[in-house]
Design a protein around this motif. Structure first.
Motif, PDB file in Angstrom:
ATOM      1  N   GLN A  21      -2.049  -1.105 -10.723  1.00 25.98           N
ATOM      2  CA  GLN A  21      -2.914  -2.183 -10.236  1.00 25.98           C
ATOM      3  C   GLN A  21      -2.944  -3.338 -11.236  1.00 25.98           C
ATOM      4  O   GLN A  21      -2.887  -4.512 -10.853  1.00 25.98           O
ATOM      5  CB  GLN A  21      -4.325  -1.656 -10.004  1.00 25.98           C
ATOM      6  N   TYR A  37      -7.494   6.662  -5.223  1.00 22.18           N
ATOM      7  CA  TYR A  37      -6.324   5.794  -5.068  1.00 22.18           C
ATOM      8  C   TYR A  37      -6.701   4.529  -4.304  1.00 22.18           C
ATOM      9  O   TYR A  37      -6.180   3.446  -4.587  1.00 22.18           O
ATOM     10  CB  TYR A  37      -5.204   6.552  -4.355  1.00 22.18           C
ATOM     11  N   VAL A  79      -2.558  -6.335  -8.412  1.00 17.12           N
ATOM     12  CA  VAL A  79      -2.894  -6.072  -7.006  1.00 17.12           C
ATOM     13  C   VAL A  79      -4.278  -6.600  -6.690  1.00 17.12           C
ATOM     14  O   VAL A  79      -4.508  -7.232  -5.652  1.00 17.12           O
ATOM     15  CB  VAL A  79      -2.822  -4.552  -6.709  1.00 17.12           C
ATOM     16  N   TYR A  93      -6.573   0.648  -5.868  1.00 19.59           N
ATOM     17  CA  TYR A  93      -5.651  -0.310  -5.248  1.00 19.59           C
ATOM     18  C   TYR A  93      -6.367  -1.617  -4.933  1.00 19.59           C
ATOM     19  O   TYR A  93      -6.109  -2.644  -5.555  1.00 19.59           O
ATOM     20  CB  TYR A  93      -5.031   0.289  -3.982  1.00 19.59           C
ATOM     21  N   THR A 135       0.838  -1.210   0.000  1.00 21.15           N
ATOM     22  CA  THR A 135       0.000   0.000   0.000  1.00 21.15           C
ATOM     23  C   THR A 135       0.864   1.249   0.000  1.00 21.15           C
ATOM     24  O   THR A 135       0.594   2.217  -0.731  1.00 21.15           O
ATOM     25  CB  THR A 135      -0.921   0.011   1.237  1.00 21.15           C
ATOM     26  N   PHE A 171       2.417   1.858  -3.411  1.00 23.34           N
ATOM     27  CA  PHE A 171       1.392   2.290  -4.365  1.00 23.34           C
ATOM     28  C   PHE A 171       1.046   3.763  -4.166  1.00 23.34           C
ATOM     29  O   PHE A 171       1.026   4.552  -5.120  1.00 23.34           O
ATOM     30  CB  PHE A 171       0.135   1.425  -4.192  1.00 23.34           C
ATOM     31  N   GLY A 217      -2.279   4.948 -11.365  1.00 19.01           N
ATOM     32  CA  GLY A 217      -2.656   4.018 -10.302  1.00 19.01           C
ATOM     33  C   GLY A 217      -3.358   2.783 -10.851  1.00 19.01           C
ATOM     34  O   GLY A 217      -3.076   1.655 -10.423  1.00 19.01           O
TER      35      GLY A 217
END
Length: 256
Positions: free
Chosen positions: A53, A129, A58, A133, A3, A6, A49
């Protein structure tokens, strides 16, 4: 990808985009580039982002993630051509400080201000975000529908208000219609839009902390931008006796 990695990657891209915007504005000796494309770094970091992912697998892309990204992309794109009276008021203080730093050749201080603005923008848009994620369950649930309806209602109010403002004669104060019932309905539309996106973000895993961003947006609009708009309207129309005594004028400006 953790996390922290990211979020840090997204923030660094956001910061880089802001630095480029500031540099372009300085080179052109005008803040217009920064004002017009102020939300472009959000778009770039949002896309980045989603790319991270996908590359690092992710999580799977959910329907809420697709909807939230499309809505925010459209809103940010719309901002390039709208909010011409709002953005200067919103950024007036930071622009004045940046001009002072430039005049004094205090470039380190200038960079610090850009970092400060980037941090604030990153927190305000943190919901996207979180969604990009760990977006949560793939299926759209009832809460997602509620968030979508509120966001669409908000952007619809925004578009209606902007259309009314553009079609109104110059130097004419809007005090009828929706303005007779709601103070600054365009700002209400923005609040509803971000509330809807925040509700969508509740479906993402570990997204509870992002609600801080929505409260900051609400505070900025309600406690900073709204009073500035009131001052601007008073300076422009307050000296007109026929308007100052108008019930519609008072209602449009002061009822909270």
């Amino acid at each position: 990808m953790s996390t922290f990695e990211f979020l840090l990657s997204n923030f660094l891209l956001l910061l880089l985009a802001h630095l480029i915007l500031v540099y372009r504005s300085i080179s052109k000796k005008s803040p217009r580039t920064l004002l017009r494309y102020f939300f472009l770094p959000v778009v770039l970091s949002m896309i980045f982002g989603a790319f991270l992912q996908y590359i690092y697998e992710v999580s799977e892309i959910s329907n809420r993630q697709i909807i939230a990204n499309i809505l925010l992309l459209l809103w940010c794109t719309k901002s390039f051509f709208s909010y011409k009276s709002i953005k200067p008021l919103l950024l007036n203080s930071i622009l004045s400080e940046m001009r002072l730093d430039l005049n004094q050749k205090n470039y380190l201080n200038l960079i610090k201000r850009v970092i400060k603005v980037s941090c604030l923008q990153f927190i305000c848009f943190s919901f996207i975000y979180a969604i990009n994620y760990l977006s949560g369950n793939l299926a759209f649930n009832l809460i997602d529908w509620v968030g979508l309806v509120i966001a669409l209602l908000g952007v619809s109010i925004e578009i209606y208000c902007e259309t009314q403002i553009k079609t109104t004669k110059k130097n004419h104060l809007l005090s009828g219609g929706i303005w007779a019932k709601i103070q600054h309905p365009n700002l209400l539309g923005i609040i509803l839009f971000f509330l809807g996106l925040q509700i969508l973000a509740t479906g993402a895993i570990g997204s509870k902390w992002t609600v801080i961003g929505f409260f900051i947006i609400f505070f900025i609009l309600q406690r900073i931008l709204m009073p500035e708009l009131d001052k601007k309207l008073l300076m422009r129309f307050g000296k007109e006796p026929s308007i100052e005594t108008s019930y519609g004028y008072k209602k449009a400006l002061f009822i909270r």
